[in-house]
Scaffold this motif. Sequence first.
Motif, PDB file in Angstrom:
ATOM      1  N   ALA A 247     -30.443  38.234  10.152  1.00 42.55           N
ATOM      2  CA  ALA A 247     -31.110  39.414   9.579  1.00 42.55           C
ATOM      3  C   ALA A 247     -32.585  39.457  10.002  1.00 42.55           C
ATOM      4  O   ALA A 247     -33.093  40.512  10.418  1.00 42.55           O
ATOM      5  N   ILE A 248     -33.269  38.323   9.915  1.00 44.67           N
ATOM      6  CA  ILE A 248     -34.697  38.288  10.282  1.00 44.67           C
ATOM      7  C   ILE A 248     -34.859  38.610  11.772  1.00 44.67           C
ATOM      8  O   ILE A 248     -35.678  39.440  12.168  1.00 44.67           O
ATOM      9  N   VAL A 249     -34.040  37.955  12.592  1.00 38.50           N
ATOM     10  CA  VAL A 249     -34.138  38.146  14.044  1.00 38.50           C
ATOM     11  C   VAL A 249     -33.804  39.594  14.418  1.00 38.50           C
ATOM     12  O   VAL A 249     -34.469  40.187  15.268  1.00 38.50           O
ATOM     13  N   VAL A 269     -44.618  39.807  24.659  1.00 45.69           N
ATOM     14  CA  VAL A 269     -45.092  38.447  24.481  1.00 45.69           C
ATOM     15  C   VAL A 269     -44.831  38.058  23.027  1.00 45.69           C
ATOM     16  O   VAL A 269     -45.141  38.835  22.127  1.00 45.69           O
ATOM     17  N   VAL A 270     -44.206  36.927  22.810  1.00 45.16           N
ATOM     18  CA  VAL A 270     -43.944  36.486  21.443  1.00 45.16           C
ATOM     19  C   VAL A 270     -44.807  35.269  21.165  1.00 45.16           C
ATOM     20  O   VAL A 270     -44.804  34.318  21.952  1.00 45.16           O
ATOM     21  N   ALA A 271     -45.556  35.298  20.075  1.00 46.06           N
ATOM     22  CA  ALA A 271     -46.428  34.164  19.762  1.00 46.06           C
ATOM     23  C   ALA A 271     -46.351  33.827  18.283  1.00 46.06           C
ATOM     24  O   ALA A 271     -45.943  34.657  17.471  1.00 46.06           O
ATOM     25  N   GLY A 272     -46.738  32.600  17.940  1.00 49.42           N
ATOM     26  CA  GLY A 272     -46.683  32.143  16.549  1.00 49.42           C
ATOM     27  C   GLY A 272     -45.459  31.272  16.337  1.00 49.42           C
ATOM     28  O   GLY A 272     -44.513  31.286  17.140  1.00 49.42           O
ATOM     29  N   GLY A 273     -45.477  30.525  15.228  1.00 50.61           N
ATOM     30  CA  GLY A 273     -44.447  29.532  14.950  1.00 50.61           C
ATOM     31  C   GLY A 273     -43.006  30.018  15.058  1.00 50.61           C
ATOM     32  O   GLY A 273     -42.143  29.312  15.596  1.00 50.61           O
ATOM     33  N   VAL A 274     -42.735  31.240  14.574  1.00 52.26           N
ATOM     34  CA  VAL A 274     -41.362  31.752  14.599  1.00 52.26           C
ATOM     35  C   VAL A 274     -40.895  32.009  16.042  1.00 52.26           C
ATOM     36  O   VAL A 274     -39.696  32.095  16.315  1.00 52.26           O
ATOM     37  N   GLY A 275     -41.851  32.062  16.964  1.00 51.44           N
ATOM     38  CA  GLY A 275     -41.521  32.203  18.385  1.00 51.44           C
ATOM     39  C   GLY A 275     -40.740  31.007  18.909  1.00 51.44           C
ATOM     40  O   GLY A 275     -40.185  31.053  20.013  1.00 51.44           O
ATOM     41  N   ALA A 276     -40.684  29.939  18.132  1.00 46.34           N
ATOM     42  CA  ALA A 276     -39.892  28.762  18.535  1.00 46.34           C
ATOM     43  C   ALA A 276     -38.410  28.978  18.239  1.00 46.34           C
ATOM     44  O   ALA A 276     -37.572  28.187  18.671  1.00 46.34           O
ATOM     45  N   GLN A 278     -34.760  29.834  18.467  1.00 46.99           N
ATOM     46  CA  GLN A 278     -33.906  30.021  19.647  1.00 46.99           C
ATOM     47  C   GLN A 278     -33.112  31.322  19.606  1.00 46.99           C
ATOM     48  O   GLN A 278     -32.895  31.960  20.617  1.00 46.99           O
ATOM     49  N   ARG A 279     -32.673  31.709  18.396  1.00 40.79           N
ATOM     50  CA  ARG A 279     -31.901  32.957  18.293  1.00 40.79           C
ATOM     51  C   ARG A 279     -32.773  34.156  18.688  1.00 40.79           C
ATOM     52  O   ARG A 279     -32.330  35.056  19.404  1.00 40.79           O
ATOM     53  N   LEU A 280     -34.036  34.141  18.226  1.00 40.59           N
ATOM     54  CA  LEU A 280     -34.973  35.211  18.572  1.00 40.59           C
ATOM     55  C   LEU A 280     -35.225  35.207  20.078  1.00 40.59           C
ATOM     56  O   LEU A 280     -35.239  36.259  20.727  1.00 40.59           O
ATOM     57  N   ARG A 281     -35.425  34.015  20.627  1.00 42.42           N
ATOM     58  CA  ARG A 281     -35.693  33.900  22.063  1.00 42.42           C
ATOM     59  C   ARG A 281     -34.550  34.482  22.896  1.00 42.42           C
ATOM     60  O   ARG A 281     -34.777  35.303  23.783  1.00 42.42           O
ATOM     61  N   ARG A 294     -39.552  42.058  30.731  1.00 41.17           N
ATOM     62  CA  ARG A 294     -39.606  40.600  30.628  1.00 41.17           C
ATOM     63  C   ARG A 294     -40.267  40.154  29.346  1.00 41.17           C
ATOM     64  O   ARG A 294     -41.192  40.808  28.861  1.00 41.17           O
ATOM     65  N   VAL A 295     -39.742  39.080  28.798  1.00 42.68           N
ATOM     66  CA  VAL A 295     -40.360  38.539  27.592  1.00 42.68           C
ATOM     67  C   VAL A 295     -40.938  37.158  27.898  1.00 42.68           C
ATOM     68  O   VAL A 295     -40.340  36.373  28.635  1.00 42.68           O
ATOM     69  N   TYR A 296     -42.117  36.906  27.362  1.00 43.21           N
ATOM     70  CA  TYR A 296     -42.812  35.635  27.585  1.00 43.21           C
ATOM     71  C   TYR A 296     -43.024  34.932  26.250  1.00 43.21           C
ATOM     72  O   TYR A 296     -43.358  35.569  25.252  1.00 43.21           O
ATOM     73  N   PHE A 297     -42.858  33.621  26.264  1.00 39.84           N
ATOM     74  CA  PHE A 297     -43.109  32.810  25.071  1.00 39.84           C
ATOM     75  C   PHE A 297     -44.108  31.714  25.446  1.00 39.84           C
ATOM     76  O   PHE A 297     -44.130  31.289  26.597  1.00 39.84           O
ATOM     77  N   PRO A 298     -44.855  31.213  24.466  1.00 38.49           N
ATOM     78  CA  PRO A 298     -45.677  30.042  24.782  1.00 38.49           C
ATOM     79  C   PRO A 298     -44.728  28.870  25.026  1.00 38.49           C
ATOM     80  O   PRO A 298     -43.591  28.897  24.558  1.00 38.49           O
ATOM     81  N   PRO A 299     -45.182  27.823  25.737  1.00 39.59           N
ATOM     82  CA  PRO A 299     -44.351  26.627  25.820  1.00 39.59           C
ATOM     83  C   PRO A 299     -43.965  26.217  24.397  1.00 39.59           C
ATOM     84  O   PRO A 299     -44.795  26.366  23.482  1.00 39.59           O
ATOM     85  N   LEU A 300     -42.732  25.735  24.197  1.00 44.43           N
ATOM     86  CA  LEU A 300     -42.252  25.418  22.833  1.00 44.43           C
ATOM     87  C   LEU A 300     -43.245  24.574  22.040  1.00 44.43           C
ATOM     88  O   LEU A 300     -43.476  24.809  20.856  1.00 44.43           O
TER      89      LEU A 300
END
Length: 347
Positions: A247-249, A269-276, A278-281, A294-300
């Motif tokens: 639901a959140i994702v 670009v996804v940033a912040g703790g919830v960016g970790a 995996q379902r969202l990613r 394209r979507v970018y994330f910080p390194p885990l």
Amino acid sequence: MLIIGFESSCDETGVAIAGTDRGLIAHALHSQIAMHREYGGVVPELASRDHIRRIVPLTREVMAQAGVKPGDLGAVAYTAGPGLAGALLVGASFAKSFAWSLGLPAIPIHHLEGHLLSPQLADEAPDFPFVALLVSGGHTQLMRVAGVGRYELLGETLDDAAGEAFDKSAKLLGLSYPGGPELSRLAQSGNPAAYDLPRPMLHSGNLDFSFSGLKTAVLTRMRALDASGRAADPAARADLAAATEAAIVDVLATKALQALRQTGLRTLVVAGGVGANQRLRSRLQTALAAMGGRVYFPPLSLCTDNGAMIAWAAVQRVRAGLVDLQDFKRPEFGVRPRWDLQDVCIA
Ligand code: KG4
Ligand code: ZN
């Protein structure tokens, strides 16, 4: 110029060194999660005291890692807010004293700007402009980012943050703090379709979020499990965790895609703790690939709070000519537990 950055806004002490022409050089982190776990959440006074204990050894560690001496540094940066007042004060006063003793400027950095620019620390960095989905324990915002210091708020949560929704639901499921990663772990063995949980404001037509109703829905389902004697059944709890995560994702991904359509951009670009998460990613990766974006994330390792993003944000602000280094040599300094990101934007 080499900049040493300090992060101490909540329950992580982070120190890092980055260079205006070299990027991130070294970083070290101490997480207080284990210490706060037995209280079920962050205890501000304990957080401040632990930052005091950790900040000097971490500074030594980072300088040794980078092979840098104090005299090699050109500036100091620190998280000035938003965050816990006492915790912020530890980092700010240490950073300011360190800078003052070396005759260096101490640059105050907005914690969310640190998160926002941290995906640029990945091997493949996004180009401006992009849409940023900022999802942490305290914030859920969609922003149009045109450049360093050019952030336009598109929408945000009206109540709980996405991380808070994860943490509060996890607590209801009897999981330990911080709940986000624990809930995701439990969700892996569950069936997200087992419960039909609400997707608040999914069709609101705007880019705002609301997560407090979801928490109530999880509470109701947990009570029903209790009443039927199934609350201890690992499969039932895994199903509820999976449905909550879904639901959140779902809400986060739908609104992020809506923001891309609205702005005409194809870079997210996804940033912040919830960016970790995996379902969202994977949900966003699939969606962006389908639309040719394209979507970018910080390194885990840099999704949750860290010093690297603070040193890096300072480097970016210096490079963009947004920092008056002389002005930040003045002895005054302060912290801003509540601080709107718009305050660090270029008009
Ligand atoms: O950015 P952050 O480290 O701290 C704040 O500035 O708030 O974010 C922490 C939040 C917590 O709510 C935590 O539960 C959540 O990020 N989080 C996750 C995951 N890892 C951390 N939520 C969902 N899935 C994860 N894997
Ligand atoms: Zn954060």
